[in-house]
Design an enzyme around this catalytic site. Structure first.
Site, PDB file in Angstrom:
ATOM      1  N   TYR A  80      18.844   1.728  -3.586  1.00 48.60           N
ATOM      2  CA  TYR A  80      19.051   2.636  -2.574  1.00 48.60           C
ATOM      3  C   TYR A  80      20.390   3.112  -2.451  1.00 48.60           C
ATOM      4  O   TYR A  80      21.291   2.302  -2.251  1.00 48.60           O
ATOM      5  CB  TYR A  80      18.920   1.469  -1.236  1.00 48.60           C
ATOM      6  CG  TYR A  80      17.457   1.258  -1.041  1.00 48.60           C
ATOM      7  CD1 TYR A  80      16.488   2.162  -1.008  1.00 48.60           C
ATOM      8  CD2 TYR A  80      17.226  -0.240  -0.578  1.00 48.60           C
ATOM      9  CE1 TYR A  80      15.071   1.695  -0.727  1.00 48.60           C
ATOM     10  CE2 TYR A  80      15.606  -0.634  -0.521  1.00 48.60           C
ATOM     11  CZ  TYR A  80      14.911   0.417  -0.533  1.00 48.60           C
ATOM     12  OH  TYR A  80      13.388  -0.166  -0.287  1.00 48.60           O
ATOM     13  N   HIS A 115       5.668   2.969  -1.715  1.00 44.26           N
ATOM     14  CA  HIS A 115       6.316   2.080  -1.111  1.00 44.26           C
ATOM     15  C   HIS A 115       5.651   0.854  -0.486  1.00 44.26           C
ATOM     16  O   HIS A 115       5.593   0.230   0.526  1.00 44.26           O
ATOM     17  CB  HIS A 115       7.584   2.475   0.027  1.00 44.26           C
ATOM     18  CG  HIS A 115       8.748   1.771  -0.146  1.00 44.26           C
ATOM     19  ND1 HIS A 115       9.870   2.347  -0.770  1.00 44.26           N
ATOM     20  CD2 HIS A 115       9.125   0.494   0.410  1.00 44.26           C
ATOM     21  CE1 HIS A 115      10.796   1.495  -0.326  1.00 44.26           C
ATOM     22  NE2 HIS A 115      10.560   0.441   0.146  1.00 44.26           N
TER      23      HIS A 115
HETATM   24  C1  LIG Z   1       8.416  -6.863   1.777  1.00 42.23           C
HETATM   25  C2  LIG Z   1       8.707  -5.477   0.943  1.00 42.23           C
HETATM   26  C3  LIG Z   1       9.946  -5.125   0.548  1.00 42.23           C
HETATM   27  C4  LIG Z   1      10.223  -4.166  -0.246  1.00 42.23           C
HETATM   28  N1  LIG Z   1      11.524  -3.651  -0.673  1.00 42.23           N
HETATM   29  C5  LIG Z   1      11.488  -3.013  -1.350  1.00 42.23           C
HETATM   30  C6  LIG Z   1      12.984  -2.387  -1.806  1.00 42.23           C
HETATM   31  O1  LIG Z   1      13.821  -2.976  -1.747  1.00 42.23           O
HETATM   32  N2  LIG Z   1      13.009  -1.434  -2.738  1.00 42.23           N
HETATM   33  C7  LIG Z   1      11.902  -0.539  -3.261  1.00 42.23           C
HETATM   34  O2  LIG Z   1      12.212   0.252  -4.058  1.00 42.23           O
HETATM   35  N3  LIG Z   1      10.677  -1.070  -2.749  1.00 42.23           N
HETATM   36  C8  LIG Z   1      10.472  -1.929  -2.080  1.00 42.23           C
HETATM   37  N4  LIG Z   1       9.086  -2.421  -1.635  1.00 42.23           N
HETATM   38  C9  LIG Z   1       7.887  -1.780  -2.373  1.00 42.23           C
HETATM   39  C10 LIG Z   1       7.733  -2.430  -3.556  1.00 42.23           C
HETATM   40  O3  LIG Z   1       8.493  -2.246  -4.594  1.00 42.23           O
HETATM   41  C11 LIG Z   1       6.459  -1.704  -4.181  1.00 42.23           C
HETATM   42  O4  LIG Z   1       6.488  -0.245  -4.201  1.00 42.23           O
HETATM   43  C12 LIG Z   1       5.007  -2.197  -3.218  1.00 42.23           C
HETATM   44  O5  LIG Z   1       5.277  -3.533  -2.771  1.00 42.23           O
HETATM   45  C13 LIG Z   1       3.770  -2.061  -4.072  1.00 42.23           C
HETATM   46  O6  LIG Z   1       2.833  -2.439  -2.991  1.00 42.23           O
HETATM   47  P1  LIG Z   1       1.962  -3.676  -3.148  1.00 42.23           P
HETATM   48  O7  LIG Z   1       2.674  -4.554  -2.132  1.00 42.23           O
HETATM   49  O8  LIG Z   1       0.510  -3.205  -2.113  1.00 42.23           O
HETATM   50  O9  LIG Z   1       1.874  -4.262  -4.264  1.00 42.23           O
HETATM   51  C14 LIG Z   1       9.052  -3.424  -0.952  1.00 42.23           C
HETATM   52  C15 LIG Z   1       7.591  -3.835  -0.420  1.00 42.23           C
HETATM   53  C16 LIG Z   1       7.447  -5.144   0.432  1.00 42.23           C
HETATM   54  C17 LIG Z   1       6.153  -5.289   0.642  1.00 42.23           C
END
Ligand SMILES: Cc1cc2nc3c(=O)[nH]c(=O)nc-3n(C[C@H](O)[C@H](O)[C@H](O)COP(=O)(O)O)c2cc1C
Length: 436
Positions: free
Chosen positions: A193, A319
């Protein structure tokens, strides 16, 4: 004889219905063979609900290896976490539609299995930037994982090490990249980020380089202040005082993130600057020797621009539905991005992946590797490191099973001939890499 009042007939029917329902629900007496259609359905629904209640309830699973599939960890996590923390994990934005769509879209793809192919030996390995991985399954970056377990990302890293999986580490992880790299026993990919202060961004990049991270994953799909209604609703029923653990304000938030330790963050007011354009991608490319991967690309137009800017890889992601609602599910975005890229750089995908068959379908659509987010946190919240390891074991086992069943001994052989989907027939534009 006077006619009986209508209410009597109704009473009789109702008594009969109650008697039959009693029979239907009585385990000793019920036999579906003797029931009429409606009762049989009622019996089936009640019976399976009762069975599910007994066998699938979190209380019935006392160790990580008892879980049958990764979804079973979700209820366990819900039980283990305070409501606001579970909602932080579960939430999407607005009505959480993209979260559901990401997962449900996999049900629209059917597998075309081939027979009598030698699948005695399987090769699930893939290569990414010169590194060979045993499977195409990777762990997406998830922020603040100490919310789910006191060891946070370090516990995830230990599981990833034991099971030999690629791990991406969030900029706002609750453990430092040095700790996580040590626990993983190998470098992790650093998710970025980029903040609105270049000096801080550059320091984050240099720290990742010093930790040996070979790949910088720039997340391009998440601006500030997402409308996470599910979290707000959960807070209403969470009687703990948030400020007891969470320092208020954005600077307070950053102070608890090890990636920012020792940096002057006084000018950082956001993690993603809405004025960023593709020039910023060039700036990142010029600032580091690490490979640069963009996470959050969902169209062939942007895939093409990414290629033009020398980007080394793409993660098709939204995301996990946490940025915009009612998007196309990522699996439906994947084919056009794959077509635009045309094999020049790896295309990874995440969002809603919960089964080995989901991974198989994403590979069939051309993904180089397939990631998952929430299930690692479900496993972590339920059983710590062993929960994450169990999630990885299950996904790999399921992938191997479907590779055998479908007749694909290697990942390379999994292509669109092994699936059917309306995208493949109805709208050839999806498979055309050229922007209109
Ligand atoms: C609680 C949570 C925190 C996340 N934090 C980040 C993050 O800090 N950076 C990022 O690029 N994606 C973040 N993501 C997105 C994940 O990297 C990923 O793209 C996503 O969870 C995939 O979908 P799924 O949860 O259905 O498997 C986050 C997702 C969740 C659920």
């Amino acid at each position: 004889m006077t006619a009986r009042p209508a209410s009597h007939a109704a009473n009789l029917t109702e008594s009969r219905r109650q008697f039959l329902r009693y029979l239907a629900l009585s385990p000793a007496l019920a036999c579906p063979l003797f029931m009429d259609g409606a009762l049989r359905k009622a019996y089936a629904a009640n019976h399976s609900a009762a069975l599910q209640e007994k066998s699938g309830s979190p209380a019935a699973i006392t160790s990580a290896d008892q879980a049958l599939d990764v979804m079973e960890f979700e209820d366990l996590a819900r039980n283990a976490l305070p409501p606001a923390h579970f909602a932080y994990l579960a939430t999407g934005v607005d009505d959480d539609a993209t979260v559901r769509l990401n997962h449900n879209a996999y049900q629209e793809i059917e597998i075309r299995s081939r027979r009598l192919i030698d699948v005695a030996k399987l090769d699930t390995s893939v290569e990414l930037f010169g590194t060979k991985w045993e499977t195409p399954i990777f762990l997406c970056p998830i922020s603040s994982m100490k919310v789910f377990d006191p060891d946070g990302e370090v516990a995830v890293a230990r599981a990833a090490a034991k099971k030999h999986h690629l791990q991406m580490l969030s900029t706002v992880a609750s453990c430092s990249i040095e700790e996580v790299t040590a626990a993983r026993g190998a470098p992790v990919w650093q998710q970025l980020y980029p903040t609105n202060d270049w000096a801080v961004t550059r320091a984050l990049i240099k720290r990742a380089e010093a930790a040996g991270s070979p790949v910088l994953v720039f997340t391009v799909d998440h601006q500030e202040n997402a409308n996470n209604e599910s979290i707000v609703r959960a807070r209403r029923v969470d009687d703990r005082e948030c400020s007891a653990c969470h320092e208020g304000g954005f600077q307070g938030y950053l102070r608890h993130k090890p990636a920012f330790a020792g940096l002057d963050v006084s000018k950082v007011t956001m993690l993603y600057d809405p004025s960023f354009t593709w020039d910023f991608v060039k700036r990142l490319k010029d600032a580091t020797q690490m490979k640069l991967v963009l996470k959050g690309i969902v169209t062939r137009e942007d895939a093409q621009i990414a290629l033009d800017h020398g980007v080394d890889g793409i993660v098709v992601s939204n995301h996990g539905g946490r940025a915009e609602d009612t998007l196309r599910p990522t699996i439906e975005c994947l084919p056009e991005v794959v077509a635009a890229v045309n094999g020049r750089i790896p295309v990874l995908v995440d969002g809603g992946v919960r089964r080995g068959t989901d991974i198989f379908k994403a590979l069939a659509f051309g993904a180089t590797a397939v990631g998952f987010g929430r299930p690692q946190a479900w496993g972590l919240a339920a059983f710590g490191e062993s929960g994450v390891a169990a999630v990885l074991t299950i996904l790999r086992r399921e992938l191997e099973k479907i590779m055998r069943q479908a007749g694909t001994p290697t990942v390379r052989q999994i292509d669109t001939s092994f699936i059917t989907h309306s995208i493949l027939t109805a709208d050839p534009k999806h498979l055309d890499g050229d922007p209109d």
